[in-house]
Design a protein around this motif. Structure first.
Motif, PDB file in Angstrom:
ATOM      1  N   UNK A 219     -37.941 100.201  35.153  1.00  0.00           N
ATOM      2  CA  UNK A 219     -37.687 100.581  36.539  1.00  0.00           C
ATOM      3  C   UNK A 219     -37.311  99.391  37.399  1.00  0.00           C
ATOM      4  N   UNK A 220     -36.680  99.681  38.526  1.00  0.00           N
ATOM      5  CA  UNK A 220     -36.241  98.632  39.441  1.00  0.00           C
ATOM      6  C   UNK A 220     -37.430  97.822  39.963  1.00  0.00           C
ATOM      7  N   UNK A 221     -38.512  98.478  40.336  1.00  0.00           N
ATOM      8  CA  UNK A 221     -39.679  97.782  40.883  1.00  0.00           C
ATOM      9  C   UNK A 221     -40.277  96.828  39.853  1.00  0.00           C
ATOM     10  N   UNK A 222     -40.367  97.265  38.620  1.00  0.00           N
ATOM     11  CA  UNK A 222     -40.903  96.409  37.563  1.00  0.00           C
ATOM     12  C   UNK A 222     -40.016  95.200  37.305  1.00  0.00           C
ATOM     13  N   UNK A 223     -38.706  95.423  37.293  1.00  0.00           N
ATOM     14  CA  UNK A 223     -37.772  94.324  37.093  1.00  0.00           C
ATOM     15  C   UNK A 223     -37.840  93.336  38.257  1.00  0.00           C
ATOM     16  N   UNK A 224     -37.960  93.857  39.471  1.00  0.00           N
ATOM     17  CA  UNK A 224     -38.042  92.997  40.647  1.00  0.00           C
ATOM     18  C   UNK A 224     -39.331  92.182  40.624  1.00  0.00           C
ATOM     19  N   UNK A 225     -40.442  92.812  40.246  1.00  0.00           N
ATOM     20  CA  UNK A 225     -41.726  92.107  40.153  1.00  0.00           C
ATOM     21  C   UNK A 225     -41.660  91.008  39.099  1.00  0.00           C
ATOM     22  N   UNK A 226     -41.024  91.281  37.978  1.00  0.00           N
ATOM     23  CA  UNK A 226     -40.873  90.282  36.927  1.00  0.00           C
ATOM     24  C   UNK A 226     -40.002  89.119  37.410  1.00  0.00           C
ATOM     25  N   UNK A 227     -38.971  89.419  38.174  1.00  0.00           N
ATOM     26  CA  UNK A 227     -38.109  88.383  38.731  1.00  0.00           C
ATOM     27  C   UNK A 227     -38.891  87.508  39.715  1.00  0.00           C
ATOM     28  N   UNK A 228     -39.755  88.116  40.522  1.00  0.00           N
ATOM     29  CA  UNK A 228     -40.577  87.341  41.452  1.00  0.00           C
ATOM     30  C   UNK A 228     -41.520  86.406  40.702  1.00  0.00           C
ATOM     31  N   UNK A 229     -42.129  86.906  39.631  1.00  0.00           N
ATOM     32  CA  UNK A 229     -43.000  86.073  38.802  1.00  0.00           C
ATOM     33  C   UNK A 229     -42.208  84.913  38.195  1.00  0.00           C
ATOM     34  N   UNK A 230     -41.006  85.191  37.726  1.00  0.00           N
ATOM     35  CA  UNK A 230     -40.162  84.142  37.145  1.00  0.00           C
ATOM     36  C   UNK A 230     -39.813  83.089  38.194  1.00  0.00           C
ATOM     37  N   UNK A 231     -39.557  83.498  39.423  1.00  0.00           N
ATOM     38  CA  UNK A 231     -39.260  82.539  40.499  1.00  0.00           C
ATOM     39  C   UNK A 231     -40.464  81.656  40.786  1.00  0.00           C
ATOM     40  N   UNK A 232     -41.656  82.249  40.785  1.00  0.00           N
ATOM     41  CA  UNK A 232     -42.869  81.467  41.005  1.00  0.00           C
ATOM     42  C   UNK A 232     -43.054  80.429  39.901  1.00  0.00           C
ATOM     43  N   UNK A 233     -42.863  80.843  38.661  1.00  0.00           N
ATOM     44  CA  UNK A 233     -43.015  79.921  37.540  1.00  0.00           C
ATOM     45  C   UNK A 233     -41.928  78.846  37.543  1.00  0.00           C
ATOM     46  N   UNK A 234     -40.708  79.228  37.882  1.00  0.00           N
ATOM     47  CA  UNK A 234     -39.631  78.248  37.941  1.00  0.00           C
ATOM     48  C   UNK A 234     -39.888  77.250  39.068  1.00  0.00           C
ATOM     49  N   UNK A 235     -40.354  77.717  40.207  1.00  0.00           N
ATOM     50  CA  UNK A 235     -40.697  76.826  41.313  1.00  0.00           C
ATOM     51  C   UNK A 235     -41.802  75.862  40.923  1.00  0.00           C
ATOM     52  N   UNK A 236     -42.795  76.347  40.186  1.00  0.00           N
ATOM     53  CA  UNK A 236     -43.867  75.486  39.685  1.00  0.00           C
ATOM     54  C   UNK A 236     -43.297  74.420  38.760  1.00  0.00           C
ATOM     55  N   UNK A 237     -42.435  74.819  37.849  1.00  0.00           N
ATOM     56  CA  UNK A 237     -41.833  73.870  36.915  1.00  0.00           C
ATOM     57  C   UNK A 237     -41.007  72.807  37.619  1.00  0.00           C
TER      58      UNK A 237
END
Length: 120
Positions: free
Chosen positions: A4-22
């Motif tokens: 679903x769109x919401x799940x994909x968007x949530x996963x993208x937000x998590x990826x942005x957080x992890x990328x920002x941390x890196x």
């Protein structure tokens, strides 16, 4: 694997957080491994700009350049959607926020925060 769109968007937000941390960890340790973060760090250091804001501007510039090249070559914008725009902004926000919080690590890595009791 979200469907679903919401799940994909949530996963993208998590990826942005992890990328920002890196990115924040790379810049703090001064071991930047990718060209974009290295150029962003160089610009921010050279002109005394805030790293997070510089990253947002640089990433947004890259998104804009990609859209222009896509329009010229394909006569439509391909491969750039809302996730690309959110990632360009959110990654810089997270990296800038965390880099400011990692000052203690930068001092430790440079040897400037050595405990005087341990050096005696």
């Amino acid at each position: 694997d979200p469907t679903g769109y919401a799940g994909k968007f949530a996963l993208m937000l998590l990826a942005c957080l992890l990328m920002g941390l890196g990115v924040a960890l790379e810049v703090t340790a001064n071991v930047v491994t990718d060209a974009a973060a290295s150029l962003t760090k160089t610009i921010a250091d050279q002109y005394h700009f805030d790293f997070g804001r510089t990253k947002i501007c640089f990433d947004s510039f890259l998104v804009l350049a990609g859209a222009i090249v896509s329009l010229i070559g394909l006569h439509t914008v391909a491969g750039i959607r809302e996730g690309t725009l959110v990632a360009a902004i959110l990654t810089g926000l997270v990296a800038g926020f965390l880099k400011k919080r990692f000052v203690f690590m930068q001092r430790f890595l440079s040897g400037k925060s050595v405990d005087k009791r341990m050096s005696a």
